[in-house]
Motif scaffolding. Structure first.
Motif, PDB file in Angstrom:
ATOM      1  N   VAL A 218      22.567 -10.097  41.787  1.00 10.07           N
ATOM      2  CA  VAL A 218      23.314 -10.690  43.157  1.00 10.07           C
ATOM      3  C   VAL A 218      23.764 -12.047  42.931  1.00 10.07           C
ATOM      4  O   VAL A 218      24.538 -12.545  43.783  1.00 10.07           O
ATOM      5  N   THR A 219      23.337 -12.684  41.826  1.00  7.43           N
ATOM      6  CA  THR A 219      23.579 -14.091  41.542  1.00  7.43           C
ATOM      7  C   THR A 219      24.828 -14.215  40.794  1.00  7.43           C
ATOM      8  O   THR A 219      25.477 -15.338  40.555  1.00  7.43           O
ATOM      9  N   GLU A 220      25.639 -13.079  40.352  1.00  5.62           N
ATOM     10  CA  GLU A 220      26.700 -13.090  39.559  1.00  5.62           C
ATOM     11  C   GLU A 220      27.885 -12.815  40.292  1.00  5.62           C
ATOM     12  O   GLU A 220      28.983 -12.911  39.573  1.00  5.62           O
ATOM     13  N   GLY A 221      28.032 -12.410  41.406  1.00  9.97           N
ATOM     14  CA  GLY A 221      29.396 -11.945  42.215  1.00  9.97           C
ATOM     15  C   GLY A 221      29.627 -10.611  42.229  1.00  9.97           C
ATOM     16  O   GLY A 221      29.251  -9.786  41.292  1.00  9.97           O
ATOM     17  N   GLU A 222      30.326 -10.102  43.247  1.00  5.83           N
ATOM     18  CA  GLU A 222      30.387  -8.590  43.532  1.00  5.83           C
ATOM     19  C   GLU A 222      31.537  -8.058  42.731  1.00  5.83           C
ATOM     20  O   GLU A 222      31.554  -6.986  42.468  1.00  5.83           O
ATOM     21  N   ASP A 223      32.490  -8.988  42.068  1.00  5.11           N
ATOM     22  CA  ASP A 223      33.504  -8.462  41.328  1.00  5.11           C
ATOM     23  C   ASP A 223      33.160  -8.245  39.881  1.00  5.11           C
ATOM     24  O   ASP A 223      34.150  -7.902  39.123  1.00  5.11           O
ATOM     25  N   LYS A 224      32.072  -8.224  39.553  1.00  3.68           N
ATOM     26  CA  LYS A 224      31.529  -8.102  38.018  1.00  3.68           C
ATOM     27  C   LYS A 224      32.296  -6.870  37.564  1.00  3.68           C
ATOM     28  O   LYS A 224      32.650  -6.743  36.347  1.00  3.68           O
ATOM     29  N   PRO A 225      32.149  -5.790  38.161  1.00  5.08           N
ATOM     30  CA  PRO A 225      32.616  -4.519  37.659  1.00  5.08           C
ATOM     31  C   PRO A 225      33.936  -4.468  37.402  1.00  5.08           C
ATOM     32  O   PRO A 225      34.706  -3.816  36.563  1.00  5.08           O
ATOM     33  N   LEU A 226      34.920  -5.151  38.150  1.00  9.81           N
ATOM     34  CA  LEU A 226      36.321  -5.363  38.196  1.00  9.81           C
ATOM     35  C   LEU A 226      36.517  -6.199  37.061  1.00  9.81           C
ATOM     36  O   LEU A 226      37.744  -6.091  36.189  1.00  9.81           O
ATOM     37  N   LYS A 227      35.952  -7.290  36.801  1.00 13.52           N
ATOM     38  CA  LYS A 227      36.138  -8.064  35.617  1.00 13.52           C
ATOM     39  C   LYS A 227      35.901  -7.410  34.023  1.00 13.52           C
ATOM     40  O   LYS A 227      36.431  -7.660  33.291  1.00 13.52           O
ATOM     41  N   TYR A 228      34.749  -6.626  34.050  1.00 11.32           N
ATOM     42  CA  TYR A 228      34.305  -5.941  32.905  1.00 11.32           C
ATOM     43  C   TYR A 228      34.365  -4.589  33.192  1.00 11.32           C
ATOM     44  O   TYR A 228      33.114  -3.867  32.936  1.00 11.32           O
ATOM     45  N   PRO A 229      35.453  -3.681  33.365  1.00  9.14           N
ATOM     46  CA  PRO A 229      35.344  -2.542  33.634  1.00  9.14           C
ATOM     47  C   PRO A 229      34.997  -1.424  32.606  1.00  9.14           C
ATOM     48  O   PRO A 229      34.295  -0.292  32.783  1.00  9.14           O
ATOM     49  N   ASP A 230      35.311  -1.837  31.295  1.00 11.28           N
ATOM     50  CA  ASP A 230      35.152  -0.833  30.304  1.00 11.28           C
ATOM     51  C   ASP A 230      33.506  -0.696  30.186  1.00 11.28           C
ATOM     52  O   ASP A 230      32.934   0.543  30.087  1.00 11.28           O
ATOM     53  N   MET A 231      32.483  -1.600  30.719  1.00 12.10           N
ATOM     54  CA  MET A 231      31.169  -1.410  30.359  1.00 12.10           C
ATOM     55  C   MET A 231      30.886  -0.676  31.452  1.00 12.10           C
ATOM     56  O   MET A 231      29.701   0.220  31.433  1.00 12.10           O
ATOM     57  N   PHE A 232      31.218  -0.843  32.682  1.00 15.76           N
ATOM     58  CA  PHE A 232      30.719  -0.058  33.912  1.00 15.76           C
ATOM     59  C   PHE A 232      31.225   1.395  33.840  1.00 15.76           C
ATOM     60  O   PHE A 232      30.677   2.390  34.112  1.00 15.76           O
ATOM     61  N   MET A 233      32.504   1.670  33.135  1.00 14.26           N
ATOM     62  CA  MET A 233      32.912   2.825  33.396  1.00 14.26           C
ATOM     63  C   MET A 233      32.280   3.510  32.119  1.00 14.26           C
ATOM     64  O   MET A 233      32.186   4.796  32.322  1.00 14.26           O
ATOM     65  N   SER A 234      31.671   2.963  31.220  1.00 17.36           N
ATOM     66  CA  SER A 234      30.985   3.772  29.956  1.00 17.36           C
ATOM     67  C   SER A 234      29.410   3.871  30.299  1.00 17.36           C
ATOM     68  O   SER A 234      28.840   4.445  29.645  1.00 17.36           O
TER      69      SER A 234
END
Length: 292
Positions: A218-234
């Motif tokens: 929670v210290t990293e910001g809510e938009d982490k998945p949008l910034k690094y979509p490949d990791m969250f997609m995989s």
């Protein structure tokens, strides 16, 4: 040098050690550079010597017979793409070999990925502590340098092996293959692979794991998945860590989950605090279900 992601420089050394054993030097067999996988999968990984002749290598153009003052405005995109595909193809072959080994021994292999500082190691420590009554947990630790995290895991009593990647920014299937040869991972157990802290390059490299677990805090910001979509997609699982800090931060938990689901609608979430143990029961219950 890894042409796929650009990591690695000459004289890098990947080292694989078990905490407590004698330190290996770079000339010993645990240095896995310039390794061979057999006739169908030979490559020099990170840090090979660039002083070799370029004749006969299809990934570099031949300079013989033409003026070296030619215009360099042309690109080698096609050749770079071919080399990238070749590296990933060889890695994927070894990943399937690892996966077959894990399946034969009924080992649940999880690849833990995150950016630095998300709390992966603390999360692993807490998982091992709470899983004492379950199957054995073994750990592969991946870091560029030091055995600090492996030493922390060893203190829990779990089997652990450290992979130091030098300037490399990710683990690959061949490193994992060598690591599991260093420790005996028992049948019907869990193997946690803590990847190098990086949300970019590890997304491209299959290690043979059953599930990829992406950890964000929670210290990293809510938009982490949008910034690094490949990791969250995989990934199949998303751990949102450090929820004990929510009262002190401007972090919207539901928005973070919504962003992640936009990238990957199938993600399974666990909201935890590895420090306090909050939410860890749900995670442990899920682990037990996977091993039954």
């Amino acid at each position: 040098m890894c042409s796929t992601c650009g990591c690695g420089q000459p004289d890098d050394h990947v080292k694989i050690t078990v905490p407590g054993e004698n330190k290996v030097n770079k000339n010993q067999s645990d240095n896995i550079h310039d390794h061979e996988h057999g006739a169908d999968a030979q490559h020099n990984h990170h840090g090979h010597d660039h002083g070799h002749s370029h004749q006969g290598h299809d990934h570099l153009h031949d300079h013989h017979g033409h003026d070296h003052d030619h215009d360099h405005s042309h690109t080698h995109d096609n050749r770079q793409l071919t080399l990238e595909q070749d590296i990933l193809y060889k890695n994927n072959l070894l990943a399937e070999r690892n996966r077959g080994y894990f399946e034969a021994k009924n080992i649940l292999a999880l690849n833990l990925v995150s950016s630095p500082g998300s709390g992966k190691t603390t999360f692993l420590e807490k998982t091992i502590q709470l899983f004492k009554d379950g199957p054995e947990v073994a750990v592969i630790e991946g870091d560029q340098q030091t055995t600090n995290d492996a030493d922390r895991i060893a203190a829990t009593g779990a089997k652990v092996v450290q992979i130091n990647t030098g300037k490399g920014c990710h683990l690959d299937a061949h490193m994992v293959l060598h690591a599991i040869q260093k420790i005996e991972v028992n049948n019907d157990s869990i193997l946690m692979i803590e990847n190098v802290g990086n949300l970019v390059c590890p997304s491209m490299f299959d290690l043979g794991e059953k599930n990829r677990v992406v950890i964000m805090s929670v210290t990293e910001g809510e938009d982490k998945p949008l910034k690094y979509p490949d990791m969250f997609m995989s990934s199949q699982i998303c751990i949102i860590n450090k929820i004990d800090l929510l009262p002190y931060l401007e972090f919207d938990l539901e928005k973070a989950k919504d962003y992640a689901l936009r990238v990957n609608p199938k993600l399974l979430f666990f909201e935890v605090s590895a420090t306090t143990g909050k939410g860890m029961d749900e995670w442990i219950t899920w682990l037990h279900a996977q091993t039954q």
